[in-house]
Each structure stands twice: as structure tokens, then as C-alpha cells.
Design an enzyme around this catalytic site. Structure first.
Site, PDB file in Angstrom:
ATOM      1  N   GLY A 105      66.562 -45.179 -53.707  1.00 20.22           N
ATOM      2  CA  GLY A 105      66.083 -45.829 -54.924  1.00 20.22           C
ATOM      3  C   GLY A 105      67.171 -46.660 -55.568  1.00 20.22           C
ATOM      4  O   GLY A 105      68.255 -46.847 -55.004  1.00 20.22           O
ATOM      5  N   ASN A 139      72.978 -45.352 -53.453  1.00 17.10           N
ATOM      6  CA  ASN A 139      71.782 -45.689 -52.697  1.00 17.10           C
ATOM      7  C   ASN A 139      71.938 -45.250 -51.247  1.00 17.10           C
ATOM      8  O   ASN A 139      73.021 -45.335 -50.668  1.00 17.10           O
ATOM      9  CB  ASN A 139      71.538 -47.199 -52.784  1.00 17.10           C
ATOM     10  CG  ASN A 139      70.434 -47.674 -51.882  1.00 17.10           C
ATOM     11  OD1 ASN A 139      70.687 -48.091 -50.764  1.00 17.10           O
ATOM     12  ND2 ASN A 139      69.207 -47.586 -52.347  1.00 17.10           N
ATOM     13  N   ASP A 140      70.850 -44.785 -50.643  1.00 14.92           N
ATOM     14  CA  ASP A 140      70.942 -44.236 -49.288  1.00 14.92           C
ATOM     15  C   ASP A 140      71.352 -45.271 -48.250  1.00 14.92           C
ATOM     16  O   ASP A 140      72.116 -44.965 -47.323  1.00 14.92           O
ATOM     17  CB  ASP A 140      69.630 -43.553 -48.888  1.00 14.92           C
ATOM     18  CG  ASP A 140      68.421 -44.483 -48.944  1.00 14.92           C
ATOM     19  OD1 ASP A 140      68.483 -45.533 -49.613  1.00 14.92           O
ATOM     20  OD2 ASP A 140      67.384 -44.151 -48.335  1.00 14.92           O
ATOM     21  N   GLY A 176      60.474 -46.467 -45.951  1.00 16.50           N
ATOM     22  CA  GLY A 176      60.519 -47.813 -46.507  1.00 16.50           C
ATOM     23  C   GLY A 176      61.621 -48.584 -45.806  1.00 16.50           C
ATOM     24  O   GLY A 176      62.245 -48.099 -44.870  1.00 16.50           O
ATOM     25  N   HIS A 234      62.524 -56.053 -49.893  1.00 16.27           N
ATOM     26  CA  HIS A 234      61.556 -56.740 -50.733  1.00 16.27           C
ATOM     27  C   HIS A 234      61.748 -58.251 -50.724  1.00 16.27           C
ATOM     28  O   HIS A 234      61.264 -58.951 -51.613  1.00 16.27           O
ATOM     29  CB  HIS A 234      61.590 -56.150 -52.147  1.00 16.27           C
ATOM     30  CG  HIS A 234      61.201 -54.703 -52.143  1.00 16.27           C
ATOM     31  ND1 HIS A 234      59.892 -54.297 -51.992  1.00 16.27           N
ATOM     32  CD2 HIS A 234      61.947 -53.572 -52.168  1.00 16.27           C
ATOM     33  CE1 HIS A 234      59.850 -52.970 -51.966  1.00 16.27           C
ATOM     34  NE2 HIS A 234      61.081 -52.513 -52.057  1.00 16.27           N
ATOM     35  N   CYS A 281      52.581 -54.784 -50.789  1.00 13.48           N
ATOM     36  CA  CYS A 281      53.694 -53.848 -50.703  1.00 13.48           C
ATOM     37  C   CYS A 281      53.567 -52.786 -51.794  1.00 13.48           C
ATOM     38  O   CYS A 281      52.925 -53.011 -52.828  1.00 13.48           O
ATOM     39  CB  CYS A 281      55.022 -54.600 -50.853  1.00 13.48           C
ATOM     40  SG  CYS A 281      56.504 -53.555 -50.784  1.00 13.48           S
ATOM     41  N   CYS A 319      55.657 -52.016 -53.863  1.00 15.85           N
ATOM     42  CA  CYS A 319      56.305 -52.465 -55.098  1.00 15.85           C
ATOM     43  C   CYS A 319      55.356 -53.271 -55.973  1.00 15.85           C
ATOM     44  O   CYS A 319      55.673 -53.579 -57.124  1.00 15.85           O
ATOM     45  CB  CYS A 319      57.551 -53.289 -54.780  1.00 15.85           C
ATOM     46  SG  CYS A 319      57.206 -54.961 -54.155  1.00 15.85           S
ATOM     47  N   CYS A 339      56.139 -58.455 -48.602  1.00 14.85           N
ATOM     48  CA  CYS A 339      57.521 -57.977 -48.488  1.00 14.85           C
ATOM     49  C   CYS A 339      57.803 -57.480 -47.077  1.00 14.85           C
ATOM     50  O   CYS A 339      56.917 -56.969 -46.381  1.00 14.85           O
ATOM     51  CB  CYS A 339      57.775 -56.829 -49.463  1.00 14.85           C
ATOM     52  SG  CYS A 339      57.695 -57.266 -51.211  1.00 14.85           S
TER      53      CYS A 339
END
Length: 334
Positions: A75, A113-114, A143, A167, A177, A179, A184
Site C-alpha cells: 500500500g 512499501n512491499d 496486484g 496504475h 481497475c 482503484c 491500468c
């Protein structure tokens, strides 16, 4: 065994992976559990502590040997290090996960963030002569995540949102998407999107009364190995979208390396070769000749490795200059 241990945890949309690493950058143990995407942050913090306890037990290590913990989360991370929000973890919003987990462990916790952690994990696997000035990383899982490293330092932007490659719009009037936008990359090249498209194509072929029954029995990799036309088409559409996005990143950033991670990257050269070829056709000639597309160095553990390395660096286990990140990571094979 080096007494300065760090743990890296990579919280994904499907699985949560964790590694225990020594101060000399040897991976001593790893473990993977399913991710409960509906769980609140407190429950996830408890899961992280359980994973850490398991790793220490597996290696017969004392808890006081644990020096720091790093966590990659799927995220947006705000400039003040709070977890802002996520499509993947809908129950999370404005969470200070560093403090939440740190209070349970009593050691420094670093959150990022990952995909940023995955980019750092791959960077840490490279020897000094192979260190790129610019590295672009995409994780293709539940994602599509994105990150950019410039001289080993993550590009964050004013609001901490830089690197949202998932995105980028690859088809303005295309698929919806999660989002809320249309077209995207995330809606075409994530593992979720590819599987959904394959299910749709199989349903069109067989016209079943219940299309969900087709989706529930899908094994995309097996289908690809068996020459399933629907699987080939679903992957080809994903590769086309990925090529469009990566070609744009190559033209804008002129990276030496594009790293693909996440579950879809398990396809290996079946994924990287057509993306490399597509980028060669669609990018400016000079950057297209320079860039190399590859899979993440530590496979599904790359994000966890990056989290462990980052935590060790920022907590003082290792010198804090960014160039230390180029030292190689090894695995204990005893």
C-alpha cells in the site's frame, strides 16, 4: 552464528513471507503463511510476531539476538512512515505499523512499501560492479506494485506515492481497475487479472452454466505447459500491457535493470523474454539496448530479504550509507 539477527517480512495479498538473516547477510531460515486480507492491523502484527518466533525457534536463536525487523506492506506509505491505505488491505487506513509491531517486539521496526522492499532485496543481491544507477521493479501478484531506485535510494515523490507503475494507464478505455480508473496495468498484468481473464476465455469456449466453476479449477501454469490457447492468450494480453508500461518507463527513466517479481514472475523466461523483445521494439533505441529485464533474485522471498537488509541498515546493524545495499545476500545451506 552472528549474534546480530534481523527479520524481514513481506505481507502480500495472498501470502506473507518472512526470513531470518544474520548480520553478515546470510539467510538462515524462511517461512510462509497465507495472508488474511480482511484482518485488522493488530491481528497482522500478532501474525508477524508469531512468524518471528517461528524463525527464531527454527534456528535455535535467542530472542535477545533479534536486532531489528523490516516489513514490506502492499500500500501507500506516507512521508511520516505511516501506512496510508491500500486496495489489497482494505481494513487498513492511517496505521502506524512501526509502532504497533515495535511495541510487541521491543526492537526497531522499519516499514516500507512491499515493492520498494523487493527492489532493495534485488539490489542487495548485486555485486558492486553490477549495481545499476537506475532500477525499476514491478511485483506481479494479487496486484501490480512498482518501485524505482536511483543510486540505490527509493524514489518517493512529494507525497510518498512515486512508483505506482501498476496504475499507469495502458488502455484508456480498457478494463476497470480496483482503484476506480480504467485501463491500468494492474487490470491486465496482475496474477489476479490474468487468472480472471483466463477464466473468462475458458467460459466463452465452453459456455458453462456456472462460469465460476471454470475459474475455481484453473491452474494457469499447467494450462500454459499443455498449450492451452486460452492460457496463451491471457498471458499474451498481460505481456502486451506490461510491455507498454515498461517501454514508457524505459523512455522516461533510462534504467539499466527492470526487475519482475511476484507470483507471475515464476513463469521466468516465458515472461521476461517477450517483455524484453517488446521493449526493444517500442522504446528509444539507446535505452532499449541498455536495459535488461530479469526476475527477482530471491524469487518469492525477495521482498522479505529486502526488508531484512533495510532494517539492519537503518537500525545500525550495518553502516547506514546506501551503497552497503550492494553487498550480496547469501543463504545458509547447512
Amino acid at each position: 552464528m552472528d549474534s546480530r539477527l534481523t527479520v524481514g517480512i513481506d505481507v502480500g495479498g495472498t501470502k506473507t513471507a518472512a526470513v531470518l538473516m544474520s548480520g553478515c547477510r546470510t539467510v538462515l531460515a524462511d517461512t510462509v503463511e497465507p495472508t488474511d486480507r480482511s484482518a485488522p492491523p493488530e491481528q497482522s502484527a500478532s501474525q508477524c510476531r508469531r512468524l518471528i518466533d517461528s524463525l527464531l525457534e527454527m534456528t535455535h536463536s535467542a530472542r535477545d539476538a533479534l536486532h531489528a525487523v523490516g516489513v514490506g506492506l502492499p500500500g501507500l506509505i506516507a512521508p511520516d512512515r505511516t501506512f496510508r491505505d491500500s486496495i489489497i488491505l482494505p481494513a487498513w487506513r492511517d496505521v502506524d505499523f512501526e509502532s504497533l509491531l515495535g511495541s510487541r517486539l521491543g526492537v526497531p521496526v522499519t516499514v516500507d512499501n512491499d515493492t520498494t522492499m523487493a527492489a532493495l532485496g534485488h539490489f542487495a543481491s548485486l555485486r558492486p560492479h553490477g549495481r545499476p544507477r537506475c532500477l525499476v521493479c514491478l511485483t506481479l501478484g494479487t496486484g501490480v506494485g512498482g518501485a524505482v531506485l536511483l543510486d540505490g535510494i527509493p524514489l518517493r515523490g512529494s507525497d510518498g506515492t512515486a512508483g505506482q507503475i501498476g496504475h499507469l494507464v495502458v488502455e484508456p478505455s480498457g478494463r476497470r481497475c480496483d482503484c476506480g480508473s480504467k485501463g491500468c496495468l494492474n487490470a491486465y498484468a496482475s496474477g489476479t487479472a490474468i487468472s480472471a481473464r483466463y477464466a473468462e476465455l475458458k467460459a466463452e469456449e465452453s459456455r458453462p452454466h456456472d462460469a465460476s466453476a471454470v475459474a475455481s479449477n484453473i491452474d494457469l501454469r499447467t494450462a500454459l505447459r499443455n498449450g492451452d490457447d486460452a492460457a496463451d492468450r491471457a498471458l499474451r494480453e498481460a505481456v502486451n500491457a506490461l510491455t507498454t508500461a515498461v517501454s514508457g518507463m524505459v523512455n522516461v527513466l533510462n534504467p539499466e535493470l527492470v526487475v519482475l517479481g511476484g507470483g507471475v514472475a515464476g513463469l521466468g523466461r516465458r515472461l521476461t523474454d517477450p517483455v524484453q523483445a517488446g521493449v526493444s521494439r517500442h522504446s528509444f533505441p539507446a535505452p532499449a539496448r541498455r536495459v535488461r529485464v530479469c526476475v527477482a533474485a530471491h524469487g518469492p522471498l525477495t521482498g522479505a530479504v529486502g526488508a531484512a537488509v533495510t532494517a539492519g541498515m537503518l537500525s545500525g546493524t550495518e553502516p547506514s550509507d546506501s551503497f552497503r545495499l550492494c553487498h550480496t545476500v547469501e543463504r545458509d545451506t547447512r
